[in-house]
Design an enzyme around this catalytic site. Structure first.
Site, mmCIF file in Angstrom:
data_model
loop_
_atom_site.group_PDB
_atom_site.id
_atom_site.type_symbol
_atom_site.label_atom_id
_atom_site.label_comp_id
_atom_site.label_asym_id
_atom_site.label_seq_id
_atom_site.Cartn_x
_atom_site.Cartn_y
_atom_site.Cartn_z
ATOM 1 C CG ASP A 70 -1.628 1.199 1.516
ATOM 2 O OD1 ASP A 70 -2.308 1.649 0.598
ATOM 3 O OD2 ASP A 70 -1.543 1.740 2.636
ATOM 4 C CG ASP A 72 -2.270 7.416 0.497
ATOM 5 O OD1 ASP A 72 -1.388 8.278 0.338
ATOM 6 O OD2 ASP A 72 -3.220 7.259 -0.290
ATOM 7 C CD GLU A 119 -9.897 4.383 4.977
ATOM 8 O OE1 GLU A 119 -9.868 5.617 4.851
ATOM 9 O OE2 GLU A 119 -8.995 3.648 4.544
ATOM 10 C CB SER A 140 -12.556 12.930 -3.323
ATOM 11 O OG SER A 140 -11.327 13.482 -3.112
ATOM 12 C CB SER A 187 -2.116 3.231 -3.997
ATOM 13 O OG SER A 187 -2.668 4.418 -3.483
ATOM 14 C CB ALA A 188 -7.586 2.952 -2.320
ATOM 15 C CE LYS A 237 -5.035 -0.771 -1.486
ATOM 16 N NZ LYS A 237 -4.302 0.051 -0.499
ATOM 17 C CG ASP A 263 -2.502 2.119 6.391
ATOM 18 O OD1 ASP A 263 -2.650 1.897 5.171
ATOM 19 O OD2 ASP A 263 -3.141 2.989 6.999
HETATM 20 P P1 TMP Z 1 -4.987 3.265 0.785
HETATM 21 O O1 TMP Z 1 -3.935 3.787 1.703
HETATM 22 O O2 TMP Z 1 -5.596 2.002 1.325
HETATM 23 O O3 TMP Z 1 -4.542 3.105 -0.614
HETATM 24 O O4 TMP Z 1 -6.212 4.283 0.785
HETATM 25 C C1 TMP Z 1 -6.136 5.621 0.466
HETATM 26 C C2 TMP Z 1 -6.396 6.493 1.635
HETATM 27 O O5 TMP Z 1 -6.745 7.790 1.144
HETATM 28 C C3 TMP Z 1 -7.546 6.087 2.547
HETATM 29 O O6 TMP Z 1 -7.096 5.956 3.872
HETATM 30 C C4 TMP Z 1 -8.526 7.251 2.466
HETATM 31 C C5 TMP Z 1 -7.687 8.393 1.975
HETATM 32 N N1 TMP Z 1 -8.421 9.447 1.234
HETATM 33 C C6 TMP Z 1 -8.159 10.770 1.564
HETATM 34 O O7 TMP Z 1 -7.336 11.051 2.445
HETATM 35 N N2 TMP Z 1 -8.822 11.773 0.898
HETATM 36 C C7 TMP Z 1 -9.749 11.504 -0.088
HETATM 37 O O8 TMP Z 1 -10.310 12.428 -0.689
HETATM 38 C C8 TMP Z 1 -10.002 10.119 -0.417
HETATM 39 C C9 TMP Z 1 -10.993 9.775 -1.485
HETATM 40 C C10 TMP Z 1 -9.313 9.128 0.261
HETATM 41 MG MG MG Z 2 -3.052 3.036 3.476
#
Ligand code: TMP
Ligand code: MG
Length: 327
Positions: A70, A72, A119, A140, A187-188, A237, A263
């Site tokens: 991942d 973020d 979340e 977003s 990554s999302a 994911k 995470d």
């Molecule tokens: P990930 O870490 O699992 O890939 O997910 C992306 C992270 O981004 C998740 O914790 C939510 C965050 N996020 C924001 O901080 N701002 C936003 O506008 C969106 C859509 C997600």
């Molecule tokens: Mg993450």
């Protein structure tokens, strides 16, 4: 006469036998387990299983390994030394837009304030969370497209952002590249922002690094005009969003051993798109509160190794070092 395939198979069997011999001599696994179990911030529910997975991975070596991570708050840090929350890839818009267009910036911030607790809420099931995540990502992304941000503006946003690597994450990525271990960043968040970040921090995107993420698509004037499909949010994911025709899939075919780094609860199935019969070692970064023992226990159940509020990449690096050292 031996066939080429038989020679290759015999060489592989020899290499494996040699590695097993070397392993017996080096104590690499017990030393690594000792290191892990002696760290105050490491939780490991089942050390025997972890040691067995590590053993298979070390015997397989770098050539059989792929890292799926991942981005973020996994490759990137959750908070700074002062305990201030750092930025996600989407968060690049919160900070920068707030300076330029406070009204729009506030919209991004309000969205995060509303949906981030959903979340990570322990009270809701994943099924209950999914519609909220779809609304969060949809809104977003809609704001980003409506504003038609240009590629160069977004690159500058990244330069000015509070995205920070975990300590040692840069070296980790470089060392995977040096040992030809593919790194799939699943990554999302927003893939272009990760690309710009890596370019800015590492000078270039290493050859071994690949992305499965939401990509901003730009029109002929380099203005954001759409997002790639399918949308990837925290809780999808898995294989449902992986396009198998993706060019790097041939590179990871045969890589039967997976190191998975994440995470969130949504990260634990990132390996299901990779067909194979080897182990996945799941390493989870727990960024939550130390008082929330229930959440930590939950992480311990789904991740083999849990790193509690660890701002570094030390553990992941040690695991890869052991895999690299014995072959
Ligand atoms: P990930 O870490 O699992 O890939 O997910 C992306 C992270 O981004 C998740 O914790 C939510 C965050 N996020 C924001 O901080 N701002 C936003 O506008 C969106 C859509 C997600
Ligand atoms: Mg993450």
């Amino acid at each position: 006469m031996f066939k080429a395939t038989e020679i290759v198979a015999a060489a592989a069997a020899n290499a494996e036998a040699e590695c097993i011999e070397q392993l017996k001599k080096t104590d690499a696994i017990p030393l690594l387990m000792n290191f892990l179990l002696n760290q105050e911030n490491v939780l490991c529910r089942d050390p025997t299983t972890v040691a067995a997975k590590l053993r298979k991975m070390v015997i397989g070596g770098a050539g059989k390994t792929v890292v799926i991570s991942d981005f973020d708050y996994t490759l990137s840090r959750f908070e700074n030394e002062q305990g201030e929350r750092l930025s996600t890839t989407h968060g690049v818009f919160d900070d920068n837009v707030m300076r330029l267009k406070p009204e729009l910036g506030q919209k991004f911030i309000d969205l995060k304030a509303k949906y981030y607790p959903i979340e990570f809420s322990p009270k809701l099931t994943m099924e209950e969370k999914i519609p909220h995540m779809e609304t969060w990502w949809g809104t977003s992304h809609g704001l980003i497209i409506n504003e038609k941000f240009s590629k160069s503006t977004i690159e500058e946003f990244v330069r000015q952002s509070r995205i920070v690597f975990r300590d040692g994450a840069e070296d980790f990525i470089q060392s995977l590249d040096a040992h030809n271990i593919p790194l799939v960043i699943f990554s999302a968040g927003i893939g272009n922002i990760i690309e710009y970040f890596l370019q800015q921090k590492l000078g270039a995107i290493p050859r071994n690094t690949h992305f499965i993420s939401n990509m901003i698509l730009f029109d002929e004037e380099d203005k954001a005009c759409a997002f790639s499909e399918p949308l990837i949010h925290t809780f999808c994911k898995n294989s449902s969003v992986i396009q198998k025709e993706t060019s790097f899939f041939h590179e990871i075919a045969g890589r039967v051993n997976v190191i998975l780094l994440g995470d969130s609860m949504g990260d634990i199935h990132m390996d299901v798109g990779v067909e194979r019969d080897g182990p996945t070692l799941k390493v989870g970064y727990y960024n939550g509160s130390l008082e929330d023992t229930e959440a930590m226990e939950h992480y311990e159940q789904v991740y083999d190794i849990v790193l509690v509020r660890d701002p570094t990449f030390t553990v992941a690096q040690k695991i890869v070092d052991v895999i690299n050292s014995t072959h």
